[in-house]
Enzyme design. Sequence first.
Site, mmCIF file in Angstrom:
data_model
loop_
_atom_site.group_PDB
_atom_site.id
_atom_site.type_symbol
_atom_site.label_atom_id
_atom_site.label_comp_id
_atom_site.label_asym_id
_atom_site.label_seq_id
_atom_site.Cartn_x
_atom_site.Cartn_y
_atom_site.Cartn_z
ATOM 1 N N LYS A 174 0.826 -1.211 0.000
ATOM 2 C CA LYS A 174 0.000 0.000 0.000
ATOM 3 C C LYS A 174 0.860 1.260 0.000
ATOM 4 O O LYS A 174 2.058 1.244 0.269
ATOM 5 C CB LYS A 174 -0.983 -0.032 1.160
ATOM 6 C CG LYS A 174 -2.085 -1.069 0.921
ATOM 7 C CD LYS A 174 -3.280 -0.887 1.811
ATOM 8 C CE LYS A 174 -4.438 -1.764 1.339
ATOM 9 N NZ LYS A 174 -5.613 -1.665 2.230
ATOM 10 N N ARG A 226 -3.857 -10.104 4.525
ATOM 11 C CA ARG A 226 -4.178 -10.108 3.082
ATOM 12 C C ARG A 226 -2.936 -9.618 2.342
ATOM 13 O O ARG A 226 -2.574 -8.452 2.428
ATOM 14 C CB ARG A 226 -5.369 -9.180 2.824
ATOM 15 C CG ARG A 226 -5.871 -9.141 1.385
ATOM 16 C CD ARG A 226 -7.068 -8.181 1.299
ATOM 17 N NE ARG A 226 -7.704 -8.194 -0.011
ATOM 18 C CZ ARG A 226 -7.346 -7.421 -1.036
ATOM 19 N NH1 ARG A 226 -6.338 -6.559 -0.894
ATOM 20 N NH2 ARG A 226 -7.992 -7.485 -2.185
#
Length: 274
Positions: free
Chosen positions: A204, A238
Amino acid sequence: MAVINRTPDSFYDHGATFALDQAVAAALRAADQGADWVDVGGVPFGRGRAVGVAEELERVVPVVAAISAARPELVISVDTNRAVVAERALAVGAAVINDTSGLGDPRMAEVVAAGDAHVVITHSVGPPRAEKPAAHFHDVVTEVREFLSARLARAERAGVPRERMIVDPGHDLDKNTLHSLELTRRLGEIAALGVPLLAAVSNKDFIGETLDRPQGRRLPGSLAAMSACILAGARIVRMHDVAESVDAVRMLEAILGWRAPVRLEHNTHPTRNV
Protein backbone atom coordinates in the site's frame (compact mmCIF):
# COMPACT_ATOMS: atom_id res chain seq x y z
CA MET A 1 -5.31 -14.45 2.40
CA ALA A 2 -4.01 -14.21 -1.17
CA VAL A 3 -5.25 -11.46 -3.49
CA ILE A 4 -6.77 -12.30 -6.87
CA ASN A 5 -7.64 -9.18 -8.88
CA ARG A 6 -9.94 -9.86 -11.82
CA THR A 7 -9.54 -6.26 -12.91
CA PRO A 8 -7.66 -4.55 -15.73
CA ASP A 9 -6.59 -1.64 -13.50
CA SER A 10 -5.33 -3.16 -10.24
CA PHE A 11 -2.79 -0.91 -8.51
CA TYR A 12 -0.54 -3.93 -7.92
CA ASP A 13 -0.58 -6.23 -10.96
CA HIS A 14 -2.04 -3.88 -13.61
CA GLY A 15 -4.34 -6.56 -15.02
CA ALA A 16 -2.03 -9.59 -14.95
CA THR A 17 -4.86 -11.77 -13.59
CA PHE A 18 -7.75 -10.13 -15.46
CA ALA A 19 -8.20 -13.06 -17.85
CA LEU A 20 -10.31 -15.85 -16.35
CA ASP A 21 -7.70 -18.58 -16.82
CA GLN A 22 -4.97 -16.38 -15.34
CA ALA A 23 -7.11 -15.53 -12.31
CA VAL A 24 -7.89 -19.19 -11.62
CA ALA A 25 -4.26 -20.22 -12.14
CA ALA A 26 -3.10 -17.49 -9.73
CA ALA A 27 -5.53 -18.71 -7.08
CA LEU A 28 -4.39 -22.32 -7.38
CA ARG A 29 -0.73 -21.24 -7.34
CA ALA A 30 -1.36 -19.22 -4.18
CA ALA A 31 -2.89 -22.28 -2.52
CA ASP A 32 0.14 -24.36 -3.49
CA GLN A 33 2.37 -21.68 -1.93
CA GLY A 34 0.56 -21.91 1.40
CA ALA A 35 -2.38 -19.49 1.25
CA ASP A 36 -5.32 -20.62 3.36
CA TRP A 37 -7.80 -18.62 1.33
CA VAL A 38 -8.06 -16.41 -1.73
CA ASP A 39 -9.82 -13.07 -2.02
CA VAL A 40 -11.38 -12.44 -5.44
CA GLY A 41 -12.14 -8.87 -6.45
CA GLY A 42 -13.73 -7.45 -9.58
CA VAL A 43 -13.68 -3.73 -8.75
CA PRO A 44 -10.68 -1.85 -7.31
CA PHE A 45 -11.44 0.41 -4.35
CA GLY A 46 -9.55 3.43 -5.67
CA ARG A 47 -10.59 6.07 -8.17
CA GLY A 48 -11.34 4.98 -11.71
CA ARG A 49 -14.00 4.02 -14.20
CA ALA A 50 -17.29 2.91 -12.69
CA VAL A 51 -18.00 -0.82 -13.03
CA GLY A 52 -21.64 -1.84 -13.36
CA VAL A 53 -23.30 -4.71 -11.55
CA ALA A 54 -23.45 -6.97 -14.62
CA GLU A 55 -19.77 -6.41 -15.36
CA GLU A 56 -18.75 -7.10 -11.76
CA LEU A 57 -20.78 -10.31 -11.75
CA GLU A 58 -19.13 -11.43 -14.98
CA ARG A 59 -15.70 -10.79 -13.52
CA VAL A 60 -16.26 -12.45 -10.15
CA VAL A 61 -18.74 -15.32 -10.38
CA PRO A 62 -16.94 -17.53 -12.95
CA VAL A 63 -13.66 -17.25 -11.02
CA VAL A 64 -15.28 -18.25 -7.75
CA ALA A 65 -17.05 -21.19 -9.38
CA ALA A 66 -13.86 -22.44 -11.05
CA ILE A 67 -11.71 -22.15 -7.91
CA SER A 68 -14.37 -23.83 -5.78
CA ALA A 69 -14.61 -26.74 -8.21
CA ALA A 70 -10.82 -27.19 -8.39
CA ARG A 71 -10.04 -26.72 -4.66
CA PRO A 72 -13.17 -27.24 -2.56
CA GLU A 73 -11.11 -27.08 0.63
CA LEU A 74 -9.85 -23.55 -0.12
CA VAL A 75 -11.64 -20.66 1.57
CA ILE A 76 -12.84 -18.15 -1.04
CA SER A 77 -13.84 -14.60 -0.21
CA VAL A 78 -15.23 -12.01 -2.59
CA ASP A 79 -14.23 -8.36 -2.29
CA THR A 80 -17.47 -6.53 -3.07
CA ASN A 81 -19.72 -3.85 -1.61
CA ARG A 82 -22.81 -4.98 -3.55
CA ALA A 83 -25.28 -7.36 -1.96
CA VAL A 84 -26.39 -8.79 -5.30
CA VAL A 85 -22.79 -9.73 -6.17
CA ALA A 86 -22.30 -11.24 -2.71
CA GLU A 87 -25.47 -13.31 -3.12
CA ARG A 88 -24.39 -14.75 -6.47
CA ALA A 89 -20.83 -15.41 -5.28
CA LEU A 90 -22.03 -17.28 -2.19
CA ALA A 91 -24.25 -19.43 -4.40
CA VAL A 92 -21.25 -20.73 -6.41
CA GLY A 93 -18.79 -21.41 -3.59
CA ALA A 94 -17.66 -18.27 -1.77
CA ALA A 95 -17.69 -18.53 2.02
CA VAL A 96 -16.71 -14.98 3.01
CA ILE A 97 -17.79 -11.53 1.84
CA ASN A 98 -15.01 -8.94 2.15
CA ASP A 99 -16.93 -5.68 2.18
CA THR A 100 -14.65 -2.64 1.95
CA SER A 101 -17.66 -0.35 2.41
CA GLY A 102 -18.41 -1.77 5.85
CA LEU A 103 -22.00 -2.86 5.04
CA GLY A 104 -22.77 0.24 3.00
CA ASP A 105 -25.37 -1.69 0.99
CA PRO A 106 -28.48 -1.95 3.21
CA ARG A 107 -29.03 -5.57 2.09
CA MET A 108 -25.48 -6.82 2.61
CA ALA A 109 -25.82 -8.04 6.20
CA GLU A 110 -29.07 -9.86 5.35
CA VAL A 111 -27.42 -11.60 2.39
CA VAL A 112 -24.49 -12.71 4.54
CA ALA A 113 -26.86 -14.02 7.23
CA ALA A 114 -29.03 -15.88 4.71
CA GLY A 115 -25.94 -17.45 3.13
CA ASP A 116 -24.45 -18.63 6.45
CA ALA A 117 -21.32 -16.77 5.41
CA HIS A 118 -18.57 -14.90 7.21
CA VAL A 119 -18.17 -11.19 6.60
CA VAL A 120 -15.18 -8.86 6.73
CA ILE A 121 -16.40 -5.44 7.83
CA THR A 122 -13.92 -2.80 6.70
CA HIS A 123 -13.70 0.86 7.64
CA SER A 124 -13.82 3.34 4.78
CA VAL A 125 -15.42 6.72 4.20
CA GLY A 126 -17.92 6.99 1.38
CA PRO A 127 -18.33 4.76 -1.68
CA PRO A 128 -15.46 3.07 -3.55
CA ARG A 129 -14.32 4.47 -6.93
CA ALA A 130 -15.39 8.00 -5.96
CA GLU A 131 -13.50 11.28 -5.70
CA LYS A 132 -13.31 12.29 -2.04
CA PRO A 133 -11.91 15.18 -0.01
CA ALA A 134 -8.54 14.93 1.74
CA ALA A 135 -8.57 12.47 4.62
CA HIS A 136 -9.30 14.02 8.01
CA PHE A 137 -9.81 12.47 11.45
CA HIS A 138 -9.67 13.94 14.95
CA ASP A 139 -8.48 10.54 16.25
CA VAL A 140 -8.30 7.96 13.48
CA VAL A 141 -8.14 4.90 15.75
CA THR A 142 -11.05 5.96 17.93
CA GLU A 143 -13.19 6.87 14.93
CA VAL A 144 -12.38 3.62 13.10
CA ARG A 145 -13.14 1.59 16.22
CA GLU A 146 -16.50 3.35 16.72
CA PHE A 147 -17.44 2.79 13.08
CA LEU A 148 -16.56 -0.91 13.22
CA SER A 149 -18.39 -1.39 16.52
CA ALA A 150 -21.55 0.14 15.06
CA ARG A 151 -21.34 -2.01 11.92
CA LEU A 152 -20.79 -5.16 13.99
CA ALA A 153 -24.01 -4.33 15.81
CA ARG A 154 -25.77 -3.80 12.46
CA ALA A 155 -24.65 -7.23 11.24
CA GLU A 156 -25.75 -8.85 14.48
CA ARG A 157 -29.22 -7.29 14.21
CA ALA A 158 -29.49 -8.71 10.68
CA GLY A 159 -28.82 -12.21 11.98
CA VAL A 160 -25.08 -12.67 11.39
CA PRO A 161 -23.62 -14.54 14.39
CA ARG A 162 -20.72 -12.68 15.99
CA GLU A 163 -18.45 -15.69 15.45
CA ARG A 164 -18.81 -15.14 11.69
CA MET A 165 -17.65 -11.51 11.80
CA ILE A 166 -14.18 -10.16 11.00
CA VAL A 167 -13.01 -6.53 11.10
CA ASP A 168 -10.47 -4.68 8.98
CA PRO A 169 -9.43 -1.11 9.94
CA GLY A 170 -8.90 -0.30 6.26
CA HIS A 171 -5.29 0.80 5.99
CA ASP A 172 -5.04 3.53 3.31
CA LEU A 173 -8.77 3.41 2.53
CA ASP A 174 -9.68 7.10 2.70
CA LYS A 175 -6.73 7.60 5.05
CA ASN A 176 -3.33 9.19 4.56
CA THR A 177 0.03 7.67 5.47
CA LEU A 178 0.10 9.12 8.98
CA HIS A 179 -3.35 7.66 9.63
CA SER A 180 -2.30 4.20 8.43
CA LEU A 181 0.88 4.28 10.51
CA GLU A 182 -1.11 5.25 13.61
CA LEU A 183 -3.63 2.49 12.96
CA THR A 184 -0.75 0.01 12.79
CA ARG A 185 0.86 1.38 15.95
CA ARG A 186 -2.42 1.25 17.91
CA LEU A 187 -3.94 -1.81 16.23
CA GLY A 188 -4.46 -3.48 19.59
CA GLU A 189 -7.31 -1.03 20.22
CA ILE A 190 -9.10 -2.42 17.16
CA ALA A 191 -8.30 -6.03 18.12
CA ALA A 192 -9.98 -5.33 21.47
CA LEU A 193 -13.35 -5.38 19.68
CA GLY A 194 -13.11 -9.12 20.24
CA VAL A 195 -13.62 -10.52 16.75
CA PRO A 196 -10.88 -11.72 14.36
CA LEU A 197 -8.87 -8.85 12.90
CA LEU A 198 -7.73 -8.72 9.27
CA ALA A 199 -4.80 -6.54 8.20
CA ALA A 200 -4.58 -5.59 4.53
CA VAL A 201 -1.28 -3.73 4.29
CA SER A 202 0.41 -5.34 1.31
CA ASN A 203 2.13 -2.94 -1.10
CA LYS A 204 0.00 0.00 0.00
CA ASP A 205 0.91 3.63 -0.47
CA PHE A 206 1.63 4.23 3.21
CA ILE A 207 4.52 1.80 2.82
CA GLY A 208 5.68 3.42 -0.41
CA GLU A 209 5.54 6.92 1.07
CA THR A 210 7.21 5.90 4.34
CA LEU A 211 10.14 4.24 2.58
CA ASP A 212 10.07 6.20 -0.71
CA ARG A 213 9.56 3.00 -2.67
CA PRO A 214 7.50 2.61 -5.87
CA GLN A 215 5.25 -0.34 -6.58
CA GLY A 216 7.37 -3.42 -7.14
CA ARG A 217 9.83 -2.49 -4.39
CA ARG A 218 7.57 -2.60 -1.33
CA LEU A 219 7.88 -6.24 -0.27
CA PRO A 220 10.27 -5.73 2.71
CA GLY A 221 8.12 -2.89 4.02
CA SER A 222 4.97 -4.96 3.50
CA LEU A 223 6.41 -7.87 5.47
CA ALA A 224 7.48 -5.55 8.29
CA ALA A 225 4.02 -3.94 8.46
CA MET A 226 2.35 -7.36 8.32
CA SER A 227 4.49 -8.65 11.19
CA ALA A 228 3.75 -5.57 13.30
CA CYS A 229 0.04 -6.13 12.73
CA ILE A 230 0.25 -9.79 13.76
CA LEU A 231 2.11 -8.86 16.95
CA ALA A 232 -0.65 -6.32 17.68
CA GLY A 233 -3.46 -8.85 17.24
CA ALA A 234 -4.17 -9.41 13.53
CA ARG A 235 -5.01 -13.04 12.79
CA ILE A 236 -5.66 -12.77 9.04
CA VAL A 237 -3.27 -11.02 6.66
CA ARG A 238 -4.18 -10.11 3.08
CA MET A 239 -0.98 -10.25 1.02
CA HIS A 240 0.04 -10.19 -2.64
CA ASP A 241 3.43 -11.99 -2.41
CA VAL A 242 2.23 -15.29 -1.03
CA ALA A 243 5.39 -17.41 -0.75
CA GLU A 244 7.40 -14.69 1.00
CA SER A 245 4.50 -13.78 3.28
CA VAL A 246 3.90 -17.42 4.27
CA ASP A 247 7.57 -17.82 5.25
CA ALA A 248 7.48 -14.61 7.31
CA VAL A 249 4.25 -15.61 9.05
CA ARG A 250 5.46 -19.13 9.83
CA MET A 251 8.73 -17.79 11.23
CA LEU A 252 6.83 -15.36 13.43
CA GLU A 253 4.50 -18.13 14.58
CA ALA A 254 7.50 -20.27 15.54
CA ILE A 255 9.07 -17.40 17.50
CA LEU A 256 5.77 -16.91 19.36
CA GLY A 257 5.55 -20.65 20.11
CA TRP A 258 2.52 -21.26 17.90
CA ARG A 259 4.30 -23.52 15.37
CA ALA A 260 7.00 -26.15 15.72
CA PRO A 261 10.06 -26.05 13.44
CA VAL A 262 9.87 -28.35 10.43
CA ARG A 263 13.04 -30.12 11.61
CA LEU A 264 15.59 -30.01 14.43
CA GLU A 265 19.21 -30.73 13.47
CA HIS A 266 21.42 -27.83 14.56
CA ASN A 267 23.36 -28.70 17.76
CA THR A 268 21.14 -31.69 18.50
CA HIS A 269 23.91 -34.37 18.34
CA PRO A 270 26.47 -35.12 21.07
CA THR A 271 29.82 -33.36 20.75
CA ARG A 272 32.79 -35.68 20.28
CA ASN A 273 36.24 -34.90 21.65
CA VAL A 274 38.89 -36.28 19.33
